[in-house]
Design a protein around this motif. Structure first.
Motif, PDB file in Angstrom:
ATOM      1  N   HIS A 140       3.484   0.944  31.410  1.00 24.54           N
ATOM      2  CA  HIS A 140       3.666  -0.500  31.362  1.00 24.54           C
ATOM      3  C   HIS A 140       4.939  -0.765  30.576  1.00 24.54           C
ATOM      4  O   HIS A 140       5.358   0.080  29.794  1.00 24.54           O
ATOM      5  CB  HIS A 140       2.473  -1.172  30.668  1.00 24.54           C
ATOM      6  CG  HIS A 140       2.409  -2.654  30.898  1.00 24.54           C
ATOM      7  ND1 HIS A 140       2.509  -3.219  32.149  1.00 24.54           N
ATOM      8  CD2 HIS A 140       2.270  -3.686  30.038  1.00 24.54           C
ATOM      9  CE1 HIS A 140       2.418  -4.539  32.040  1.00 24.54           C
ATOM     10  NE2 HIS A 140       2.270  -4.841  30.770  1.00 24.54           N
ATOM     11  N   GLU A 156      -0.518  -4.066  21.975  1.00 23.82           N
ATOM     12  CA  GLU A 156      -0.878  -3.667  23.339  1.00 23.82           C
ATOM     13  C   GLU A 156      -0.177  -2.367  23.729  1.00 23.82           C
ATOM     14  O   GLU A 156      -0.768  -1.496  24.362  1.00 23.82           O
ATOM     15  CB  GLU A 156      -0.489  -4.777  24.334  1.00 23.82           C
ATOM     16  CG  GLU A 156      -1.375  -6.004  24.249  1.00 23.82           C
ATOM     17  CD  GLU A 156      -0.997  -7.080  25.278  1.00 23.82           C
ATOM     18  OE1 GLU A 156      -1.595  -8.160  25.225  1.00 23.82           O
ATOM     19  OE2 GLU A 156      -0.111  -6.829  26.134  1.00 23.82           O
ATOM     20  N   ILE A 160      -2.133   0.806  25.136  1.00 22.55           N
ATOM     21  CA  ILE A 160      -1.971   1.270  26.516  1.00 22.55           C
ATOM     22  C   ILE A 160      -1.421   2.699  26.544  1.00 22.55           C
ATOM     23  O   ILE A 160      -1.889   3.543  27.312  1.00 22.55           O
ATOM     24  CB  ILE A 160      -1.055   0.306  27.299  1.00 22.55           C
ATOM     25  CG1 ILE A 160      -1.760  -1.044  27.492  1.00 22.55           C
ATOM     26  CG2 ILE A 160      -0.678   0.896  28.660  1.00 22.55           C
ATOM     27  CD1 ILE A 160      -0.863  -2.147  28.010  1.00 22.55           C
ATOM     28  N   LYS A 191      -6.078  -8.757  24.356  1.00 20.09           N
ATOM     29  CA  LYS A 191      -6.623  -9.455  25.528  1.00 20.09           C
ATOM     30  C   LYS A 191      -6.062  -8.809  26.787  1.00 20.09           C
ATOM     31  O   LYS A 191      -5.214  -9.382  27.454  1.00 20.09           O
ATOM     32  CB  LYS A 191      -6.207 -10.929  25.484  1.00 20.09           C
ATOM     33  CG  LYS A 191      -7.221 -11.811  24.774  1.00 20.09           C
ATOM     34  CD  LYS A 191      -6.913 -13.268  25.047  1.00 20.09           C
ATOM     35  CE  LYS A 191      -7.621 -14.160  24.049  1.00 20.09           C
ATOM     36  NZ  LYS A 191      -7.047 -15.500  24.023  1.00 20.09           N
ATOM     37  N   LEU A 193      -7.106  -8.034  30.049  1.00 18.60           N
ATOM     38  CA  LEU A 193      -8.204  -8.223  31.002  1.00 18.60           C
ATOM     39  C   LEU A 193      -8.163  -7.203  32.135  1.00 18.60           C
ATOM     40  O   LEU A 193      -9.183  -6.841  32.691  1.00 18.60           O
ATOM     41  CB  LEU A 193      -8.124  -9.631  31.591  1.00 18.60           C
ATOM     42  CG  LEU A 193      -8.251 -10.750  30.556  1.00 18.60           C
ATOM     43  CD1 LEU A 193      -7.869 -12.079  31.178  1.00 18.60           C
ATOM     44  CD2 LEU A 193      -9.663 -10.792  30.029  1.00 18.60           C
ATOM     45  N   GLY A 194      -6.962  -6.770  32.473  1.00 22.59           N
ATOM     46  CA  GLY A 194      -6.821  -5.881  33.631  1.00 22.59           C
ATOM     47  C   GLY A 194      -6.709  -4.430  33.244  1.00 22.59           C
ATOM     48  O   GLY A 194      -6.326  -3.597  34.062  1.00 22.59           O
ATOM     49  N   TYR A 195      -6.988  -4.088  31.981  1.00 22.75           N
ATOM     50  CA  TYR A 195      -6.848  -2.691  31.565  1.00 22.75           C
ATOM     51  C   TYR A 195      -8.111  -2.227  30.863  1.00 22.75           C
ATOM     52  O   TYR A 195      -8.325  -2.517  29.688  1.00 22.75           O
ATOM     53  CB  TYR A 195      -5.643  -2.545  30.629  1.00 22.75           C
ATOM     54  CG  TYR A 195      -5.451  -1.122  30.132  1.00 22.75           C
ATOM     55  CD1 TYR A 195      -4.986  -0.135  30.993  1.00 22.75           C
ATOM     56  CD2 TYR A 195      -5.743  -0.765  28.818  1.00 22.75           C
ATOM     57  CE1 TYR A 195      -4.830   1.172  30.557  1.00 22.75           C
ATOM     58  CE2 TYR A 195      -5.578   0.531  28.378  1.00 22.75           C
ATOM     59  CZ  TYR A 195      -5.116   1.487  29.239  1.00 22.75           C
ATOM     60  OH  TYR A 195      -4.960   2.780  28.813  1.00 22.75           O
TER      61      TYR A 195
ATOM     62  N   GLU B  12      -2.724 -11.558  36.573  1.00 26.51           N
ATOM     63  CA  GLU B  12      -2.355 -12.457  35.484  1.00 26.51           C
ATOM     64  C   GLU B  12      -1.007 -13.073  35.800  1.00 26.51           C
ATOM     65  O   GLU B  12      -0.094 -12.400  36.267  1.00 26.51           O
ATOM     66  CB  GLU B  12      -2.284 -11.695  34.163  1.00 26.51           C
ATOM     67  CG  GLU B  12      -3.655 -11.418  33.577  1.00 26.51           C
ATOM     68  CD  GLU B  12      -3.552 -10.890  32.157  1.00 26.51           C
ATOM     69  OE1 GLU B  12      -3.308 -11.685  31.230  1.00 26.51           O
ATOM     70  OE2 GLU B  12      -3.707  -9.673  31.980  1.00 26.51           O
ATOM     71  N   ARG B  20       6.353  -6.177  39.974  1.00 22.84           N
ATOM     72  CA  ARG B  20       5.592  -4.931  39.807  1.00 22.84           C
ATOM     73  C   ARG B  20       4.829  -4.583  41.084  1.00 22.84           C
ATOM     74  O   ARG B  20       4.777  -3.429  41.492  1.00 22.84           O
ATOM     75  CB  ARG B  20       4.582  -5.067  38.658  1.00 22.84           C
ATOM     76  CG  ARG B  20       5.213  -4.996  37.298  1.00 22.84           C
ATOM     77  CD  ARG B  20       4.161  -5.117  36.204  1.00 22.84           C
ATOM     78  NE  ARG B  20       4.773  -5.577  34.969  1.00 22.84           N
ATOM     79  CZ  ARG B  20       5.446  -4.784  34.131  1.00 22.84           C
ATOM     80  NH1 ARG B  20       5.554  -3.498  34.374  1.00 22.84           N
ATOM     81  NH2 ARG B  20       5.991  -5.272  33.046  1.00 22.84           N
ATOM     82  N   ILE B  70      -1.227  -3.182  34.831  1.00 19.33           N
ATOM     83  CA  ILE B  70      -1.988  -3.777  33.724  1.00 19.33           C
ATOM     84  C   ILE B  70      -2.391  -5.222  34.036  1.00 19.33           C
ATOM     85  O   ILE B  70      -3.484  -5.657  33.681  1.00 19.33           O
ATOM     86  CB  ILE B  70      -1.151  -3.724  32.416  1.00 19.33           C
ATOM     87  CG1 ILE B  70      -0.686  -2.295  32.129  1.00 19.33           C
ATOM     88  CG2 ILE B  70      -1.898  -4.332  31.249  1.00 19.33           C
ATOM     89  CD1 ILE B  70      -1.748  -1.306  31.764  1.00 19.33           C
ATOM     90  N   VAL B  72      -3.050  -6.590  36.889  1.00 20.17           N
ATOM     91  CA  VAL B  72      -3.904  -6.778  38.058  1.00 20.17           C
ATOM     92  C   VAL B  72      -5.364  -6.755  37.620  1.00 20.17           C
ATOM     93  O   VAL B  72      -5.821  -5.800  37.003  1.00 20.17           O
ATOM     94  CB  VAL B  72      -3.622  -5.702  39.121  1.00 20.17           C
ATOM     95  CG1 VAL B  72      -4.661  -5.769  40.235  1.00 20.17           C
ATOM     96  CG2 VAL B  72      -2.223  -5.884  39.681  1.00 20.17           C
ATOM     97  N   LEU B  73      -6.091  -7.832  37.935  1.00 23.82           N
ATOM     98  CA  LEU B  73      -7.460  -7.962  37.450  1.00 23.82           C
ATOM     99  C   LEU B  73      -8.475  -7.498  38.482  1.00 23.82           C
ATOM    100  O   LEU B  73      -9.486  -6.885  38.158  1.00 23.82           O
ATOM    101  CB  LEU B  73      -7.749  -9.424  37.101  1.00 23.82           C
ATOM    102  CG  LEU B  73      -6.799 -10.060  36.087  1.00 23.82           C
ATOM    103  CD1 LEU B  73      -7.128 -11.532  35.915  1.00 23.82           C
ATOM    104  CD2 LEU B  73      -6.905  -9.340  34.756  1.00 23.82           C
TER     105      LEU B  73
END
Lengths: 571, 188
Positions: A140, A156, A160, A191, A193-195, B12, B20, B70, B72-73
């Motif tokens: 990332h 973060e 990560i 926060k 959310l996607g990880y 997000e 990305r 990261i 992508v939910l």
């Protein structure tokens, strides 16, 4: 100085700090104690604040080395290595090192300075879109546009980089973000959310896998670097011994399983042990742990483990089924998964299978020819004796890497550190800087060829300045050896641009204040290595090896084990 | 067997997310047939609808790679037969006094609208599945098409089940507070 450190480096929560200070506070919070980097225009505000913090900053001589050193630190310690560079060329020089870390799942946080936000997009002096450039080679990355984001982003980034499948995370910090001020809030919750990496394998899948293993007649385990990253060597040993299953490793999995063990098959793949490759070809069940089926490991994919039901455990779901079909996928951390799996495994005796593999093992040629020139195999086996097999070996890429991989007999996780996925020549010397600083109590030896050594030899200066106790071996054959080997075997010995000269390494070392030895006779190998081991500080030993020695056995690219090439018998 | 796949992704709403996603497709060698992106009911979350051609295993790999981003939910493939799939097109066609009424008849049949008229042209707005838009475009070709702008597909599964519900990821109180402090909305 120390009083200032405690003043600024202490509890600063809730106070107004500059972006640079927030970066440093975040680094402290993340447990960082060493940075590898080079300052530059946009990075000056960060380096200015750095004077007030207790970090060890290793001033490398080229940013590529900063990235490799941070990578080496990350591999050796399991904690993210940190490197710093300025904007523009500082940042682009990191790219090879970032890609190297990315391909080998090495935890790393990269801090780059950027031109002020008001200049971004204007092609300002030393402006480059480093987040764009590193998009496909980072786990990332961030371009931080406001000082208010710095604390969150740094938190973060470390999270990560170091969790799930580790990898490099880049944080690009514009100069004004480094100088602007904000309230530092270290406890701001994450926060993401996607990880949410899946760390625990699915119970039902693990049970199915156990049943498959219990019913197997000819099982083989392949251990990749995931075993080392997750710290699962102990569980692997227990599993292998309980179920009596032989274990092969990938190149980066070397050390995950002791090569001195009766059940060790050594390395698989293009230059792997014939017995390891053959065992995989004959296996009825293959348990692949934390590995990603690189083409150098599998050869022709359709002919890989053709008779086996495959169980694949990996923390990254995208690796499962990417290159090789899989019968039982398990997404999860290898250690967690094995800890559960082992309870469902019935003790077994598979002596027939192990004995059958034993008959395929070839006698290793240690290549030591007395009164002749030293051979790479001879140097490695002598090094194993001198260091009692307990050193950390950091290799470069090419023939030296394969010789180092195959002739040392590794017994400890992380004792073999090498650029596998990207295959970065020039990796060894700078990576070893990070390894030694990360593990100061270990004996760290660099194994390099003369080609790769010359790609980053400027770091001898860093090694001298930092007074690092690094033992550096140069296997000098006067060629870019692996490319020459391919030209010999696959391009009718048409040696195009592979013959290479070099400096007088002893004089070169002397110029840096580093003692050095040149060895031209096989009989001097062991005694020189003894001397190198005893000499304090950095030492270089150059071994003049036969110019056209090859690494065997070799499965040609895209081919199968049946097409293996072997060394022609000497008379 | 390669076929068309429709993938819905909740992401997000942060700078560079679209880049990305698109980079990932390029890097892994996937060709995008269409990609649409727009806001959801939750301000921090955008919804992408991506149509690609590929074999099932390749698309499965793509979904896994998308999840590694990261921001992508949620990623789900929607079965087109069980979904409402629509695109919108604007079509600018030559229309003189002698052809205008014929064009209007065609527009009526397609339940499309004329949204702009000049002495020698009309702009037609049509929504529907891709095939319907294709067929209208080809019918209008005879009159002389000046411009076509199509949005690409958006898709939603039929029935009460939600496969990509944005509000799962943020409480309403969260986004109301966040929205109050958000200064920029055009963050792609």
């Amino acid at each position: 100085m120390t009083s200032r450190v405690s003043e600024v480096g202490g509890e600063k929560a809730g106070t107004r700090l500059s972006g640079s200070q927030i970066v440093c506070e975040s680094l402290l919070r993340a447990g960082v104690d060493v940075l590898f980097g080079i300052p530059g225009g946009a990075a000056i505000p960060f380096y200015d604040v750095l004077l007030e913090y207790p970090f060890r900053h290793v001033l490398v001589r080229h940013e590529q080395a900063a990235a490799h050193a941070a990578d080496g630190f990350g591999r050796a310690t399991g904690r993210p290595g940190v490197c710093v560079a300025t904007s523009g060329p500082g940042a682009t020089n990191l790219v090879t090192g970032i890609a190297t870390a990315f391909l080998d799942s090495s935890p790393m946080v990269i801090i780059t300075a950027q031109v002020p936000t008001s200049y971004i997009g204007k092609d300002a002096f030393q402006e480059i879109d480093i987040t764009g450039i590193t998009l496909p080679i980072t786990k990332h990355n961030y371009l931080v546009e406001s000082v208010h984001e710095v604390g969150r982003v740094m938190k973060e980034a470390f999270h990560i980089a170091g969790t799930g499948r580790p990898g490099p995370v880049l944080v690009d910090l514009p100069k004004n973000v480094l100088t602007d001020h904000s309230i530092w809030d270290p406890v701001e919750p994450l926060k993401l959310l996607g990880y949410r990496p899946t760390l625990f394998g699915h119970r039902a899948q693990i049970r199915r896998a156990a049943q498959m293993i219990n019913g197997a007649r000819k099982p083989v385990i392949v251990a990749g670097r995931g075993v080392i990253i997750s710290g699962a060597s102990e569980q692997l040993l227990k599993l292998a011994e309980t179920a009596h299953i032989p274990v092969a490793t990938t190149l980066l999995g070397i050390g995950a399983f002791p090569e001195t063990h009766d059940l060790s098959l050594g390395m698989l793949g293009m230059h792997g042990e014939l017995s390891a490759n053959r065992a995989i070809s004959e296996a009825d069940v293959l348990l692949a742990l934390g590995m990603r089926y690189d083409d150098r490991a599998t050869g022709k994919v359709s002919a890989f483990a053709p008779n086996a039901q495959i169980i694949h455990v990996d923390v990254d779901p995208a690796e499962i089924g990417k290159n090789v079909r899989v019968n039982i996928p398990i997404v999860g951390d290898v250690k967690n998964t094995l800890s559960v799996l082992i309870n469902e495994i019935s003790p077994a005796d598979r002596s027939d299978w192990v004995a059958e593999i034993e008959t395929w093992k070839t006698i290793p040629r240690n290549g030591q020819i007395l009164n002749g020139s030293p051979t790479a195999e001879g140097v490695m086996t002598a090094l194993r004796d001198v260091t009692k097999g307990q050193a950390m070996i950091v290799t470069d890429v090419g023939q030296n890497q394969m010789w180092a991989a195959k002739n040392y007999c590794y017994t400890r996780p992380n004792s073999f550190i090498s650029s596998g996925g990207l295959g970065t020549m020039g990796f060894g010397l700078p990576a070893a800087i990070g390894v030694k600083i990360g593990c100061p109590d270990e004996d760290v030896w660099v194994i390099s060829g003369d080609g790769g050594f010359q790609m980053n030899l400027q770091e001898l200066s860093t090694i001298a300045q930092e007074k690092l106790e690094l033992k550096i071996i140069i296997l000098n054959n006067g060629y870019l050896g692996m490319v020459r080997q391919w030209q010999e075997l696959f391009y009718h010995s048409r040696y195009s641009q592979t013959k290479i000269t070099g400096p007088d390494y002893v004089k070169l070392a002397e110029a840096y204040g580093i003692p050095a030895y040149r060895v031209e006779k096989a009989e001097d190998v062991a005694s020189t290595l003894e001397k190198v081991a005893r000499t304090p500080g950095a030492v270089i030993a150059e071994f003049v090896i036969p110019p056209e020695a090859n690494v065997f056995p070799m499965i040609p690219p895209g081919a199968t084990i049946e097409d293996s090439l072997f060394e022609e018998e000497d008379e | 067997m390669t076929r068309s796949h429709t993938i819905v992704a909740l992401v997000e709403d942060r700078k560079g997310v679209l880049n990305r996603v698109v980079s990932l497709f390029r890097r892994r060698g996937f060709n995008i047939e269409s990609l649409t992106v727009g806001r959801t009911d939750v301000p921090q979350i955008s919804r992408m609808t991506i149509v690609i051609h590929g074999t099932d295993p390749i698309v499965e790999q793509l979904v896994k790679q998308l999840y590694k981003l990261i921001e992508v939910l949620k990623v789900s493939e929607v079965n087109v037969e069980e979904s409402v799939v629509r695109e919108l097109a604007l079509i600018k066609v030559n229309a003189t006094a002698s052809t205008r009424s014929e064009i209007m008849q065609i527009v009526d049949i397609y339940r499309a609208n004329i949204v702009d008229v000049t002495r020698d042209s009309v702009v037609i707005e049509v929504t529907g599945p891709q095939a319907k838009v294709d067929s209208l475009v080809s019918l209008l070709r005879g009159f002389g098409i000046k411009e076509v702008a199509r949005t690409g597909h958006v898709a939603m599964i039929r029935g009460s089940m939600a496969t990509a519900r944005a509000s799962t990821y943020f409480q309403e109180s969260d986004w109301k507070n966040a929205a109050a402090t958000q200064t920029t909305s055009d963050s792609y």
